[in-house]
Every structure is written in structure tokens, then in C-alpha cells.
Design an enzyme around this catalytic site. Structure first.
Site, PDB file in Angstrom:
ATOM      1  N   PRO A 194       0.791  -1.244   0.000  1.00  0.00           N
ATOM      2  CA  PRO A 194       0.000   0.000   0.000  1.00  0.00           C
ATOM      3  C   PRO A 194       0.814   1.280   0.000  1.00  0.00           C
ATOM      4  O   PRO A 194       0.235   2.365  -0.004  1.00  0.00           O
ATOM      5  CB  PRO A 194      -0.804  -0.115   1.301  1.00  0.00           C
ATOM      6  CG  PRO A 194       0.101  -0.886   2.220  1.00  0.00           C
ATOM      7  CD  PRO A 194       0.788  -1.900   1.330  1.00  0.00           C
ATOM      8  N   CYS A 195       2.137   1.181  -0.039  1.00  0.00           N
ATOM      9  CA  CYS A 195       2.935   2.397   0.164  1.00  0.00           C
ATOM     10  C   CYS A 195       2.717   3.446  -0.916  1.00  0.00           C
ATOM     11  O   CYS A 195       2.919   4.631  -0.686  1.00  0.00           O
ATOM     12  CB  CYS A 195       4.416   2.050   0.283  1.00  0.00           C
ATOM     13  SG  CYS A 195       5.148   1.375  -1.225  1.00  0.00           S
ATOM     14  N   ARG A 196       2.303   3.025  -2.132  1.00  0.00           N
ATOM     15  CA  ARG A 196       2.077   3.988  -3.208  1.00  0.00           C
ATOM     16  C   ARG A 196       0.598   4.150  -3.566  1.00  0.00           C
ATOM     17  O   ARG A 196       0.259   4.902  -4.482  1.00  0.00           O
ATOM     18  CB  ARG A 196       2.850   3.557  -4.459  1.00  0.00           C
ATOM     19  CG  ARG A 196       4.354   3.736  -4.339  1.00  0.00           C
ATOM     20  CD  ARG A 196       4.721   5.202  -4.286  1.00  0.00           C
ATOM     21  NE  ARG A 196       6.144   5.394  -4.012  1.00  0.00           N
ATOM     22  CZ  ARG A 196       6.718   6.562  -3.898  1.00  0.00           C
ATOM     23  NH1 ARG A 196       6.009   7.660  -4.017  1.00  0.00           N
ATOM     24  NH2 ARG A 196       7.997   6.662  -3.632  1.00  0.00           N
TER      25      ARG A 196
END
Length: 235
Positions: A194-196
């Protein structure tokens, strides 16, 4: 704390030891917004940017843990609309709830797929996938995670999945796919990191009637998850 209503009870695959290549650049998709974002060309463009940006500097949830304009209530509204559309076309998405959790709503779908190794060796397998879309409170975004079982009942390991999916056949792309605990079930699932996701969501928040569907239109091609036209039309 009560159990999950109607949720699958199968055990996900055990934690894996997978080497992930270090981050390389800080490219983003934030600047690629377009009013015509649901066309195949637009989806392809943002998908390519997503694949590239996944190698960028990883954003920690501690860097920015507000909901970024997409809170949990909006997420629940979006996934309920997905389920309503799914019921109408019998597409299989089901709403699950784990009471007592701040992010206890999520949706699931099971589908069988015939997989063939991307190396061209001709090896085919029938695999049952169980996809989950849940809300990650730390990042303030939806996450797509899944488990898969082979015909003999054993779990499909991440290394095996990458052999069958040409999108992940290159080790550089492993940084986009990882094994994380499910945001609600707290069990290890294969997850598109989910970091981007925040940057993808920002493209759609002011333009889409259902940002979760728009986000799915970007990431679903990576994992061969078919998204019917009825969902896109609702955006």
C-alpha cells in the site's frame, strides 16, 4: 471480539522469506490525473506508472497517517456499492464484517483460474484465488490481498505465483508484491504493497464516483483480477 461473519476460515500460507530489491527512484503517479481516467488507454497509463512508482521511496505510515481525503466511512460506502453491483451481475463479491474493529468491513471474492508458467514451459495448474479488499488504517487507503490454493489443497507460495504471473516474473517487480498481515484478519496474505496507493487514489478522489473501483482498474491487471464493465460504468 466476535468472529468474522461469512469470512473464509482457511489458513493462509506460512510467512515466506523473499528477497526484495531495494527502492530505486521516487517517481509518482500524482501528476497523471485525467478526466478520462476510465478508458483502457488511461488505465494502462496509470498502471504502468504504478508499476514504476512501486520502486520509489517507500512511504512509511508514520510519514503521513491521516486519511488523505479517503477515510474509512468512504471506503465502506464504496465497497458496499461494489457488492450491490456484484449482486446484480452475480460476480461473487461479498461483504464481510468483523465487529469491534475500527476497520472491520471488507469484501471477498473467490475465483478459479487456470495458470500457466510465464516461462513458457507449458505447466498449467488450476488455482482457487480468494481476493480481499480491506482498509489499511495506517496508510489510510484500501489494500488488495489474496490467498490461493492448488488442486491438492496446498497454498500457492509467492515464488510459485510469480512463476505463473508474467507481471511478477521479473525480480524487480517483487517490491510491489509482498506478504503482509491482513488489516482485519491479522493473518499473512499476499498483498500489493500500500505504500504507493495514496498517490493512485489522489488521482481519482475528485473525479470518480467510486475511487475504490478506479483504483482497482489500475491494479487488477497485475494480478489477473477481471473487473467487469459494470463497475467502471458506475464511476
Amino acid at each position: 471480539m466476535s468472529g468474522v461473519e461469512s469470512a473464509a476460515t482457511r489458513t493462509a500460507s506460512p510467512p515466506l522469506s523473499v528477497s526484495v530489491r531495494p527502492a530505486r527512484t521516487d517517481e509518482t503517479v500524482a501528476g497523471s490525473a485525467s478526466s478520462n481516467f476510465t478508458t483502457p488507454e488511461r488505465v494502462g497509463e496509470v498502471s504502468r506508472n504504478y508499476q514504476t512508482s512501486a520502486h520509489g521511496q517507500t512511504m512509511s505510515p508514520d510519514d503521513d497517517n491521516d486519511d488523505g481525503g479517503f477515510g474509512y466511512e468512504k471506503f465502506v460506502e464504496c465497497i458496499k456499492k461494489i457488492v450491490a453491483i456484484s449482486d446484480g451481475i452475480r460476480d461473487g463479491w461479498q461483504l464481510q464484517t468483523k465487529e469491534g474493529w475500527d476497520n472491520g468491513h471488507f469484501i471477498t471474492k473467490k475465483v478459479s483460474q487456470i495458470l500457466e508458467k510465464s516461462s513458457g514451459e507449458g505447466t498449467k495448474s488450476i488455482v482457487v484465488f480468494e481476493y480481499h479488499i480491506a482498509y489499511n488504517i495506517n496508510y489510510g487507503v484500501p489494500v488488495l490481498c489474496f490467498v490461493a490454493w492448488k488442486q491438492d489443497g496446498s497454498s500457492l507460495q509467492m515464488e510459485e505465483y510469480c512463476e505463473y504471473n508474467e507481471n511478477f516474473s521479473n525480480s524487480d517487480v517483487l517490491s510491489t508484491l509482498t506478504q503482509l498481515d491482513h488489516p482485519v484478519l491479522c493473518r499473512p496474505f499476499l498483498t500489493l504493497h500500500p505504500c504507493r496507493t495514496r498517490e493512485i487514489m489522489d488521482v481519482f478522489l475528485s473525479k470518480s464516483k467510486n475511487p475504490v473501483v478506479s483504483w482497482l482498474s489500475v491494479i487488477s491487471p497485475f494480478i489477473n483480477l477481471k473487473l467487469e464493465d459494470e463497475y467502471i460504468k458506475a464511476c
